[in-house]
Design a protein around this motif. Structure first.
Motif, mmCIF file in Angstrom:
data_model
loop_
_atom_site.group_PDB
_atom_site.id
_atom_site.type_symbol
_atom_site.label_atom_id
_atom_site.label_comp_id
_atom_site.label_asym_id
_atom_site.label_seq_id
_atom_site.Cartn_x
_atom_site.Cartn_y
_atom_site.Cartn_z
ATOM 1 N N PHE A 120 0.852 -1.189 0.000
ATOM 2 C CA PHE A 120 0.000 0.000 0.000
ATOM 3 C C PHE A 120 0.886 1.238 0.000
ATOM 4 O O PHE A 120 1.329 1.695 1.049
ATOM 5 N N GLU A 121 1.121 1.773 -1.188
ATOM 6 C CA GLU A 121 1.988 2.939 -1.321
ATOM 7 C C GLU A 121 1.334 4.154 -0.659
ATOM 8 O O GLU A 121 0.145 4.407 -0.824
ATOM 9 N N LEU A 122 2.117 4.905 0.090
ATOM 10 C CA LEU A 122 1.615 6.091 0.780
ATOM 11 C C LEU A 122 1.712 7.282 -0.162
ATOM 12 O O LEU A 122 2.785 7.671 -0.591
ATOM 13 N N ASP A 123 0.564 7.844 -0.519
ATOM 14 C CA ASP A 123 0.501 8.993 -1.416
ATOM 15 C C ASP A 123 -0.037 10.169 -0.613
ATOM 16 O O ASP A 123 -1.181 10.143 -0.163
ATOM 17 N N PRO A 124 0.777 11.216 -0.417
ATOM 18 C CA PRO A 124 0.328 12.362 0.388
ATOM 19 C C PRO A 124 -0.945 13.009 -0.135
ATOM 20 O O PRO A 124 -1.674 13.641 0.624
ATOM 21 N N GLY A 125 -1.258 12.857 -1.412
ATOM 22 C CA GLY A 125 -2.457 13.455 -1.978
ATOM 23 C C GLY A 125 -3.720 12.646 -1.743
ATOM 24 O O GLY A 125 -4.819 13.128 -1.978
ATOM 25 N N ASP A 126 -3.561 11.405 -1.307
ATOM 26 C CA ASP A 126 -4.728 10.558 -1.058
ATOM 27 C C ASP A 126 -5.406 10.946 0.254
ATOM 28 O O ASP A 126 -4.827 11.593 1.113
ATOM 29 N N GLY A 127 -6.606 10.501 0.416
ATOM 30 C CA GLY A 127 -7.354 10.788 1.634
ATOM 31 C C GLY A 127 -6.902 9.928 2.816
ATOM 32 O O GLY A 127 -6.042 9.059 2.699
ATOM 33 N N ASP A 128 -7.524 10.183 3.966
ATOM 34 C CA ASP A 128 -7.185 9.448 5.182
ATOM 35 C C ASP A 128 -7.439 7.956 5.066
ATOM 36 O O ASP A 128 -6.690 7.149 5.601
ATOM 37 N N ALA A 129 -8.512 7.576 4.372
ATOM 38 C CA ALA A 129 -8.827 6.146 4.240
ATOM 39 C C ALA A 129 -7.676 5.419 3.554
ATOM 40 O O ALA A 129 -7.306 4.315 3.947
ATOM 41 N N SER A 130 -7.094 6.039 2.557
ATOM 42 C CA SER A 130 -5.956 5.443 1.851
ATOM 43 C C SER A 130 -4.745 5.335 2.773
ATOM 44 O O SER A 130 -4.046 4.331 2.781
ATOM 45 N N ALA A 131 -4.481 6.369 3.536
ATOM 46 C CA ALA A 131 -3.321 6.368 4.431
ATOM 47 C C ALA A 131 -3.469 5.352 5.558
ATOM 48 O O ALA A 131 -2.474 4.779 6.017
ATOM 49 N N ARG A 132 -4.692 5.112 5.992
ATOM 50 C CA ARG A 132 -4.922 4.176 7.094
ATOM 51 C C ARG A 132 -4.734 2.714 6.680
ATOM 52 O O ARG A 132 -4.528 1.859 7.519
ATOM 53 N N ARG A 133 -4.821 2.444 5.363
ATOM 54 C CA ARG A 133 -4.630 1.058 4.907
ATOM 55 C C ARG A 133 -3.207 0.615 5.216
ATOM 56 O O ARG A 133 -2.270 1.392 5.137
ATOM 57 N N HIS A 134 -3.065 -0.652 5.527
ATOM 58 C CA HIS A 134 -1.744 -1.199 5.847
ATOM 59 C C HIS A 134 -1.761 -2.703 5.659
ATOM 60 O O HIS A 134 -2.822 -3.321 5.679
ATOM 61 N N CYS A 135 -0.584 -3.264 5.460
ATOM 62 C CA CYS A 135 -0.500 -4.723 5.359
ATOM 63 C C CYS A 135 -0.213 -5.301 6.744
ATOM 64 O O CYS A 135 -0.024 -4.554 7.712
ATOM 65 N N SER A 136 -0.148 -6.588 6.828
ATOM 66 C CA SER A 136 0.061 -7.239 8.131
ATOM 67 C C SER A 136 1.491 -7.084 8.652
ATOM 68 O O SER A 136 1.773 -7.442 9.788
ATOM 69 N N HIS A 137 2.390 -6.506 7.837
ATOM 70 C CA HIS A 137 3.785 -6.328 8.258
ATOM 71 C C HIS A 137 4.123 -4.880 8.579
ATOM 72 O O HIS A 137 5.259 -4.570 8.908
ATOM 73 N N CYS A 138 3.149 -3.969 8.467
ATOM 74 C CA CYS A 138 3.393 -2.547 8.735
ATOM 75 C C CYS A 138 3.549 -2.270 10.229
ATOM 76 O O CYS A 138 2.833 -2.842 11.056
ATOM 77 N N TRP A 139 4.467 -1.360 10.526
ATOM 78 C CA TRP A 139 4.686 -0.879 11.881
ATOM 79 C C TRP A 139 4.455 0.620 11.900
ATOM 80 O O TRP A 139 4.654 1.300 10.901
ATOM 81 N N CYS A 140 4.067 1.137 13.033
ATOM 82 C CA CYS A 140 3.912 2.574 13.218
ATOM 83 C C CYS A 140 5.308 3.169 13.409
ATOM 84 O O CYS A 140 6.042 2.773 14.319
ATOM 85 N N ALA A 141 5.663 4.133 12.562
ATOM 86 C CA ALA A 141 6.987 4.752 12.635
ATOM 87 C C ALA A 141 7.131 5.653 13.856
ATOM 88 O O ALA A 141 8.246 5.942 14.279
ATOM 89 N N VAL A 142 6.042 6.085 14.427
ATOM 90 C CA VAL A 142 6.085 6.963 15.595
ATOM 91 C C VAL A 142 6.203 6.141 16.879
ATOM 92 O O VAL A 142 7.067 6.392 17.718
ATOM 93 N N CYS A 143 5.346 5.138 17.021
ATOM 94 C CA CYS A 143 5.318 4.320 18.237
ATOM 95 C C CYS A 143 6.383 3.218 18.243
ATOM 96 O O CYS A 143 6.796 2.763 19.305
ATOM 97 N N GLY A 144 6.767 2.762 17.055
ATOM 98 C CA GLY A 144 7.704 1.643 16.977
ATOM 99 C C GLY A 144 7.037 0.324 17.319
ATOM 100 O O GLY A 144 7.673 -0.593 17.823
ATOM 101 N N THR A 145 5.754 0.232 17.033
ATOM 102 C CA THR A 145 4.982 -0.972 17.328
ATOM 103 C C THR A 145 4.238 -1.410 16.068
ATOM 104 O O THR A 145 4.063 -0.610 15.148
ATOM 105 N N PRO A 146 3.765 -2.660 16.034
ATOM 106 C CA PRO A 146 2.902 -3.047 14.915
ATOM 107 C C PRO A 146 1.690 -2.112 14.867
ATOM 108 O O PRO A 146 1.250 -1.583 15.898
ATOM 109 N N VAL A 147 1.155 -1.890 13.686
ATOM 110 C CA VAL A 147 0.025 -0.964 13.519
ATOM 111 C C VAL A 147 -1.116 -1.310 14.470
ATOM 112 O O VAL A 147 -1.728 -0.414 15.063
ATOM 113 N N GLU A 148 -1.388 -2.584 14.639
ATOM 114 C CA GLU A 148 -2.500 -2.997 15.504
ATOM 115 C C GLU A 148 -2.316 -2.524 16.944
ATOM 116 O O GLU A 148 -3.285 -2.346 17.669
ATOM 117 N N ALA A 149 -1.084 -2.301 17.384
ATOM 118 C CA ALA A 149 -0.824 -1.868 18.751
ATOM 119 C C ALA A 149 -0.755 -0.348 18.887
ATOM 120 O O ALA A 149 -0.702 0.170 20.005
#
Length: 107
Positions: free
Chosen positions: A48-77
């Motif tokens: 899921f490529e992150l496109d700054p021009g896309d809406g929030d719904a697009s940015a919120r999509r993630h695969c099962s291997h994505c981590w939050c770059a801010v928290c340093g945790t898996p997205v689910e956490a």
């Protein structure tokens, strides 16, 4: 599996294989299979490529291997995924640098 010969060259690339035998250079011909992805920040997601021009719904999509770059945790956490999902590579590096500086100052 497309890469089945011993040299790891995809079938149908005989010309590239012949060229590779003519000299000592490495010729990468590639394969059409995907490796199992490693854990990665959302902004580096190959699915899921992150496109700054896309809406929030697009940015919120993630695969099962994505981590939050801010928290340093898996997205689910991540408890603030709605705010963190748009973090770019530059923003993540700036946050990491600020965190390292704070840790160094605390010592």
């Amino acid at each position: 599996d497309l890469c089945t010969n011993p040299q790891g060259i995809c079938q149908g690339d005989e010309a590239a294989a012949s060229a590779a035998d003519d000299d000592d250079e490495v010729v990468y011909v590639g394969c059409k299979r995907r490796a199992n992805p490693l854990p990665h920040a959302r902004h580096d997601c190959p699915e899921f490529e992150l496109d700054p021009g896309d809406g929030d719904a697009s940015a919120r999509r993630h695969c099962s291997h994505c981590w939050c770059a801010v928290c340093g945790t898996p997205v689910e956490a991540c408890t603030s995924w709605g705010a963190h999902c748009r973090t770019t590579a530059a923003q993540a590096e700036a946050l990491a640098a600020a965190k390292r500086a704070a840790e160094t100052k605390a010592k």
